[in-house]
Design an enzyme around this catalytic site. Structure first.
Site, PDB file in Angstrom:
ATOM      1  CG  HIS A  50      -5.501   3.432   1.310  1.00 46.71           C
ATOM      2  ND1 HIS A  50      -5.206   2.125   0.987  1.00 46.71           N
ATOM      3  CD2 HIS A  50      -6.810   3.604   1.012  1.00 46.71           C
ATOM      4  CE1 HIS A  50      -6.287   1.539   0.494  1.00 46.71           C
ATOM      5  NE2 HIS A  50      -7.274   2.405   0.506  1.00 46.71           N
ATOM      6  CG  ASP A  81      -2.317   0.561   0.885  1.00 46.07           C
ATOM      7  OD1 ASP A  81      -2.374   1.723   0.457  1.00 46.07           O
ATOM      8  OD2 ASP A  81      -3.314  -0.147   1.054  1.00 46.07           O
ATOM      9  CB  SER A 100      -9.712   0.142   0.849  1.00 49.92           C
ATOM     10  OG  SER A 100      -9.072   0.584  -0.296  1.00 49.92           O
TER      11      SER A 100
END
Length: 541
Positions: free
Chosen positions: A264, A224, A463
Site C-alpha cells: 500500500h 504507511d 488512499s
C-alpha cells in the site's frame, strides 16, 4: 463496562465492554507465540477459533471462539502453557463489536507549569515507572504501574485525570486500522485518452503545473505499511530521505516490505512523488520521499513517534492514507457509519507538534485520506483534526466517488477511482467504466508478483487522493518555500475547481464560503495552485 477518555477533562468519554467470545493471547518476551500455540493443549483451547487480530510487534493474537464456549476454561488452558504470558478478556466497542486492545502503557501529560523535577517527584509518588518521555509535548510520558494491570488500567487513568496537575491521561488502546484503498492511463494528471479509447478530462491539471515546478527541494513523508525504496521510480541522489521503520521487532530491515501484502505504501508514495522515469509519474516527481513504515494498530505510541520523526527530520509534508475501520460504503445500515473514533492524546499532540514546530516553525502540511465509508468524516478523529487537511476522492466524471467520506471537515478532493453505484437503476452520464483506478508504482524486484512490471492501474480510494493532494502542496512549496501551513491550506481551497452534478442534492452544493459537504472546496487544480503560490511570493517580494 469500562470507561476510557482519550482527551482531557473536557472531552467526552466512551465506553467499552468485555467481549463474550474473544480471547487475547500474549507470549513472554522473546518467545514465538505461533510456536507456543502449536500443541495439543492450545488446540483444545483455540483449535475451533478464528484469528481476528494480530499485533506482531507485541506478540498478541486475538481469537474469536464459538458462541457457546466457556471462556474461562479456554483461558485457563492457555495460561497453563509455559510460553504464554497472558490469556484474557478483550474489550470491544459496544456498537460494532470491534476489538480494542489495552497495553500496560499509560500516556500521561502534566500541565505545562510543572517543572521536570516536580513531574519526576509526582510520578514516583504515584508509583509510575517512565517507559518513554515523549519529545513532542512538554511534561508528557508513557508510564506503567506494576499494580494496575488488565482492565483496571482504565479506571486508574480516569482517577489520574481528575488531578489538577494532569492535562491528559489514558491507557494505550489499540484498534485495527484500515488502509484507505478500494482496489499511461494517468488520467488524474492531465486530459488524456486512456486504454478504453475514451477521452477523459477530469484531472487535477498537474501536467500544466509541471511547466512551473515539480517539487524540487521538498520532502514528502508518507506514513504507511511499507515501501519498495529500490523501485526504479524512487532512485536518484537525495530521493529517499530519513527512512524509518517504527515496528520495533523488524526495525533493522528499514521501511522495505517483508512480504507481498505490504504494498500500500509503495502505491501511495508513487502517487505523490514517483520519478516518472519509466512507467508512472507522481504529482511532484522531483520531490524527495521520507518513507516511514508503521504497521501497528491505531493508537500505538509508535504512531505519535512517526509524526515527531517526520517533523524533526525535515519533512515539509506528511501524507497518511489510513485511519479507523469504516462502514461499508453501500450499506447504510452498517453501525460503523455512526461510530465516533477518538484520537489518542499522544497522537493528537504529535500531530500538533508537527503542524506548529515543523519546517522551522512554518508547520508541516499534514494530509489524511477522508475515508472510504460513504459516511461523515467529522466522526473520524484523525481526518477531522483542525490541523489536518482531509482529502476526498472524485472520479473520472468529475463527481464524488461513491465511497468517499463527506462533511464539514472535508477540505478538498483529488481524482481517484470509483465503485459501481449501489443502485442498479443508476445510469452514468457516459459509458465510461466507473471503476478505473490510478496508475502508480507497485512492488518490484523479488516482491513483484503481478506480472505488471512494477506498476498498477488499480490503486484507488482516498488512499490515492491523499498523496495526490500532498503532491500538489509539494509543487506549491517548491516554487514558494516561505509559505506557512495556514497559507498553503488556504491556497489549496482557493485553487479548486467547483465540480459536482445536479443529482448530488444539498450535500453537493457549495455554500457562501465555497465549501461543499461532498467536495470540500472542490477538486484541486495543481496549475492554479502553483500560480497562486508564485503570486504570493511576488506580492511579498
Amino acid at each position: 463496562m469500562e470507561e476510557v477518555n482519550f482527551g482531557n477533562k473536557q472531552t467526552r468519554s466512551f465506553f467499552l465492554e468485555k467481549s463474550k467470545n474473544l480471547i487475547a493471547v500474549r507470549s513472554h518476551s522473546g518467545k514465538d507465540l505461533a510456536s507456543a500455540l502449536c500443541c495439543e493443549q492450545a488446540h483444545k483451547a483455540i483449535g475451533d477459533s478464528q484469528l481476528v487480530m494480530h499485533v506482531a510487534d507485541a506478540d498478541v493474537l486475538v481469537f474469536k471462539v464459538p458462541q457457546a464456549s466457556c471462556l474461562s476454561q479456554r483461558k485457563a488452558l492457555l495460561r497453563a502453557l509455559p510460553d504464554v504470558r497472558f490469556a484474557g478478556s478483550v474489550l470491544v466497542d459496544p456498537l460494532t463489536q470491534d476489538a480494542v486492545l489495552y497495553t500496560e502503557n499509560i500516556f500521561l501529560k502534566f500541565i505545562d507549569q510543572l517543572t521536570p523535577t516536580e513531574c519526576e517527584i509526582t510520578l514516583k509518588e504515584l508509583g509510575l515507572t517512565i517507559k518513554q518521555q515523549v519529545p513532542y509535548a512538554a511534561n508528557a510520558f508513557f508510564v506503567s504501574h506494576r499494580d494496575h494491570r488488565g482492565t483496571d488500567v482504565c479506571s486508574f487513568t480516569l482517577k489520574l485525570l481528575e488531578r489538577n496537575d494532569v492535562d491528559y491521561c489514558h491507557p494505550e488502546m489499540l484498534r485495527q486500522g484500515q488502509r484507505r484503498a478500494i482496489h499511461a492511463n494517468q488520467w488524474h494528471l492531465k486530459k488524456t485518452t486512456v486504454t478504453y479509447q475514451v477521452q477523459i478530462d477530469a484531472s487535477a491539471n498537474v501536467e500544466a503545473a509541471h511547466d512551473l515546478g515539480q517539487g524540487e527541494g521538498i520532502v514528502i513523508a508518507v506514513i504507511d505499511d511499507a515501501f519498495d525504496i529500490d523501485h526504479p521510480e524512487f532512485t536518484g541522489s537525495g530521493k529517499i530521505v530519513a527512512p524509518q521503520n517504527f515496528d520495533r521487532r523488524n526495525a533493522k530491515q528499514g521501511p522495505r516490505p517483508k512480504n507481498t501484502f505490504e504494498r500500500h505504501g509503495t502505491a501511495a508514495a508513487g502517487v505523490a512523488c514517483a520519478n516518472g522515469h519509466v512507467g508512472a509519474s507522481g504529482v511532484a516527481p522531483r520531490a524527495s520521499l521520507m518513507p516511514l513504515k508503521l504497521t501497528k494498530p491505531l493508537g500505538a505510541r509508535a504512531e505519535a513517534d512517526a509524526f515527531f520523526w517526520a517533523a524533526d527530520n525535515g519533512a515539509d509534508i506528511i501524507s497518511c492514507s489510513w485511519g479507523p475501520a469504516e462502514g461499508h460504503w453501500a450499506d447504510p445500515t452498517d453501525p460503523r457509519h455512526t461510530q465516533d473514533f477518538p484520537l489518542a492524546a499522544s497522537t493528537r499532540l504529535a500531530i500538533e507538534y508537527a503542524a506548529t514546530k515543523g519546517r522551522d516553525g512554518k508547520g508541516c502540511i499534514i494530509f489524511f485520506g477522508a475515508g472510504n465509508g460513504n459516511e461523515s468524516v467529522d466522526k473520524d478523529g484523525y481526518s477531522s483534526h483542525p490541523m489536518v487537511i482531509a482529502v476526498g476522492a472524485c472520479n473520472d466524471q468529475s463527481r464524488r466517488s461513491a465511497y468517499s467520506d463527506f462533511g464539514n471537515a472535508l477540505w478538498c478532493c483529488f481524482p481517484s477511482g470509483d465503485q459501481p453505484h449501489p443502485d442498479p437503476k443508476f445510469k452514468p452520464a457516459t459509458s465510461i467504466p466507473q471503476t478505473r483506478g490510478i496508475r502508480t508504482t507497485d512492488l518490484s524486484g523479488k516482491f513483484s508478483d503481478t506480472g505488471n512490471g512494477a506498476y498498477t492501474e488499480l490503486f484507488s480510494g482516498t488512499s490515492s487522493a491523499c498523496p495526490g493532494a500532498a503532491g500538489v502542496a509539494a509543487l506549491m512549496l517548491g516554487v514558494n518555500p516561505t509559505l506557512n501551513r495556514e497559507a498553503v491550506r488556504q491556497l489549496l481551497a482557493d485553487c479548486c475547481d467547483k465540480i459536482g452534478h445536479v443529482d448530488d442534492g444539498p450535500l453537493g452544493q457549495y455554500d457562501l464560503n465555497g465549501h461543499s459537504h461532498y467536495y470540500g472546496h472542490g477538486r484541486l487544480n495543481a496549475h492554479r495552485a502553483v500560480r497562486l503560490a508564485l503570486q504570493r511570493l511576488e506580492a511579498e517580494g
